[in-house]
Design an enzyme around this catalytic site. Structure first.
Site, PDB file in Angstrom:
ATOM      1  N   ASN A  98     -11.019  -3.018  -4.526  1.00 52.53           N
ATOM      2  CA  ASN A  98     -10.321  -2.073  -5.421  1.00 52.53           C
ATOM      3  C   ASN A  98     -11.064  -1.831  -6.745  1.00 52.53           C
ATOM      4  OD1 ASN A  98      -7.035  -3.126  -4.274  1.00 52.53           O
ATOM      5  ND2 ASN A  98      -8.182  -1.297  -3.698  1.00 52.53           N
ATOM      6  N   ASP A 116       0.822  -1.216   0.000  1.00 49.14           N
ATOM      7  CA  ASP A 116       0.000   0.000   0.000  1.00 49.14           C
ATOM      8  C   ASP A 116       0.858   1.270   0.000  1.00 49.14           C
ATOM      9  OD1 ASP A 116      -2.347   1.480   0.046  1.00 49.14           O
ATOM     10  OD2 ASP A 116      -2.440   1.499   2.227  1.00 49.14           O
TER      11      ASP A 116
HETATM   12  C1  IPE Z   1      -5.155  -2.565   0.402  1.00 46.19           C
HETATM   13  O1  IPE Z   1      -4.917  -1.234   0.088  1.00 46.19           O
HETATM   14  C2  IPE Z   1      -5.209  -3.396  -0.845  1.00 46.19           C
HETATM   15  C3  IPE Z   1      -3.956  -3.530  -1.567  1.00 46.19           C
HETATM   16  C4  IPE Z   1      -2.806  -3.041  -1.244  1.00 46.19           C
HETATM   17  C5  IPE Z   1      -4.059  -4.304  -2.771  1.00 46.19           C
HETATM   18  P1  IPE Z   1      -6.118  -0.195  -0.069  1.00 46.19           P
HETATM   19  O2  IPE Z   1      -5.481   1.116  -0.355  1.00 46.19           O
HETATM   20  O3  IPE Z   1      -7.101  -0.705  -1.031  1.00 46.19           O
HETATM   21  O4  IPE Z   1      -6.758  -0.237   1.388  1.00 46.19           O
HETATM   22  P2  IPE Z   1      -7.614   0.842   2.179  1.00 46.19           P
HETATM   23  O5  IPE Z   1      -8.670   1.320   1.243  1.00 46.19           O
HETATM   24  O6  IPE Z   1      -6.682   1.939   2.570  1.00 46.19           O
HETATM   25  O7  IPE Z   1      -8.133   0.110   3.363  1.00 46.19           O
HETATM   26  C1  IPE Z   2      -1.742   0.227  -3.259  1.00 41.92           C
HETATM   27  O1  IPE Z   2      -1.523   1.585  -3.351  1.00 41.92           O
HETATM   28  C2  IPE Z   2      -2.103  -0.375  -4.591  1.00 41.92           C
HETATM   29  C3  IPE Z   2      -3.460  -0.919  -4.628  1.00 41.92           C
HETATM   30  C4  IPE Z   2      -4.355  -0.841  -3.681  1.00 41.92           C
HETATM   31  C5  IPE Z   2      -3.838  -1.599  -5.832  1.00 41.92           C
HETATM   32  P1  IPE Z   2      -2.711   2.641  -3.301  1.00 41.92           P
HETATM   33  O2  IPE Z   2      -3.143   2.917  -4.691  1.00 41.92           O
HETATM   34  O3  IPE Z   2      -3.770   2.222  -2.367  1.00 41.92           O
HETATM   35  O4  IPE Z   2      -1.934   3.895  -2.725  1.00 41.92           O
HETATM   36  P2  IPE Z   2      -2.497   4.987  -1.715  1.00 41.92           P
HETATM   37  O5  IPE Z   2      -3.029   4.261  -0.518  1.00 41.92           O
HETATM   38  O6  IPE Z   2      -3.560   5.732  -2.462  1.00 41.92           O
HETATM   39  O7  IPE Z   2      -1.308   5.830  -1.395  1.00 41.92           O
HETATM   40 MG    MG Z   3      -4.084   2.516  -0.383  1.00 39.27          MG
END
Ligand code: IPE
Ligand code: IPE
Ligand code: MG
Length: 260
Positions: free
Chosen positions: A84, A36
């Site tokens: 997602n 993340d």
């Molecule tokens: C968790 O990250 C899922 C992945 C890294 C694939 P998210 O960015 O989707 O999680 P939340 O929304 O902050 O809980």
């Molecule tokens: C994790 O990074 C990737 C996925 C959840 C697919 P994010 O896209 O959630 O990155 P932030 O949380 O917005 O920084």
């Molecule tokens: Mg995220």
């Protein structure tokens, strides 16, 4: 820290770069990482979110290398959750494209490192071209045995549990088992990867302290470790810090400490 404590944990040092005595580290069999912080990484650099996802995908190679260094046998990474899909269509599309590109580009390196690739998640719910990549990567890497990389894609812990229930319910309906005979072991046997041991340690970078529907059943007794570093910057230093923290944990599984 007193000098006494310092000698007990010889991997600590007051120096900027910690001197790690790796022989003192307890190495987990299975670590799971929530990748993340890609979006914030890109935002900090005034780049589009897609650049963050690209940097994140590249960092997976670094993680594999570092886990290989420590002899970790299973590494599960959370790449795309069932939640997602709620992101803008263009971002979902980027993530799917990157997925395909990643395995085509890195497969020779994964082969060289002896890394077997498996997937966990609702794979049948993915577009056909992605399912084909999963199949190809799994089939082509079956013989590799140094480490197993498990990619959680279209993964949701709750969905995994529901799907296990559905499989068991079907067996009840067909008269193969009695509902009252269902045990935790039978339930676990119907999860996505029943032969993989539960994760010992779940790591989440990016400053969030939640598991976001990751390994809900399997992670019931996992140790958790959080870091403020964003996933694309998560390197050897952070992995080592996580292992140092893990080494100090007392995993009781509801019992009593071994020293007691
Ligand atoms: C968790 O990250 C899922 C992945 C890294 C694939 P998210 O960015 O989707 O999680 P939340 O929304 O902050 O809980
Ligand atoms: C994790 O990074 C990737 C996925 C959840 C697919 P994010 O896209 O959630 O990155 P932030 O949380 O917005 O920084
Ligand atoms: Mg995220």
């Amino acid at each position: 820290m007193s000098s006494n404590e310092e000698s007990r944990f010889s991997f600590f040092s007051k120096k900027k770069t910690p001197v790690i005595d790796e022989s003192n580290l307890k190495i987990p069999t299975h670590i799971a990482v929530i990748m993340d912080g890609n979006g914030r990484w890109a935002k900090k650099r005034m780049l589009p979110r897609s650049a963050g996802h690209r940097a994140g995908a590249d960092n997976l190679k670094t993680l594999c290398k570092n886990c290989g260094h420590y002899g970790i046998k299973y590494v599960t990474v959370y790449a795309f959750s069932t939640e997602n899909w709620s992101r803008p269509e263009s971002e979902v599309h980027t993530l799917m494209e990157l997925f395909v590109e990643y395995f085509d580009r890195y497969d020779p390196e994964l082969e060289q490192e002896g890394i077997r690739v498996r997937f966990t998640g609702d794979i049948a719910g993915l577009p056909e071209n992605i399912q084909a990549v999963c199949k190809r990567a799994e089939e082509g890497s079956k013989h590799r045995n140094r480490m197993t990389l498990i990619v959680a894609f279209n993964y949701g812990g709750r969905r995994e549990i529901v799907q296990s229930c559905q499989k068991l319910a079907m067996q009840v309906k067909e008269g193969k088992i009695d509902a009252s005979e269902i045990t935790e072991e039978m339930f676990a046997q119907n999860l996505y990867l029943p032969d993989v041991p539960d994760p010992d340690l779940i790591i989440r970078p990016s400053g969030e302290e939640r598991t976001s529907n990751f390994l809900v059943w399997e992670g019931a007794y996992s140790e958790l470790w959080f870091s403020d570093v964003l996933w694309p910057d998560f390197g050897m230093k952070e992995l080592t810090e996580a292992l140092v923290a893990y080494t100090k944990r007392d995993r009781r599984f509801g019992g009593l400490s071994k020293e007691k």
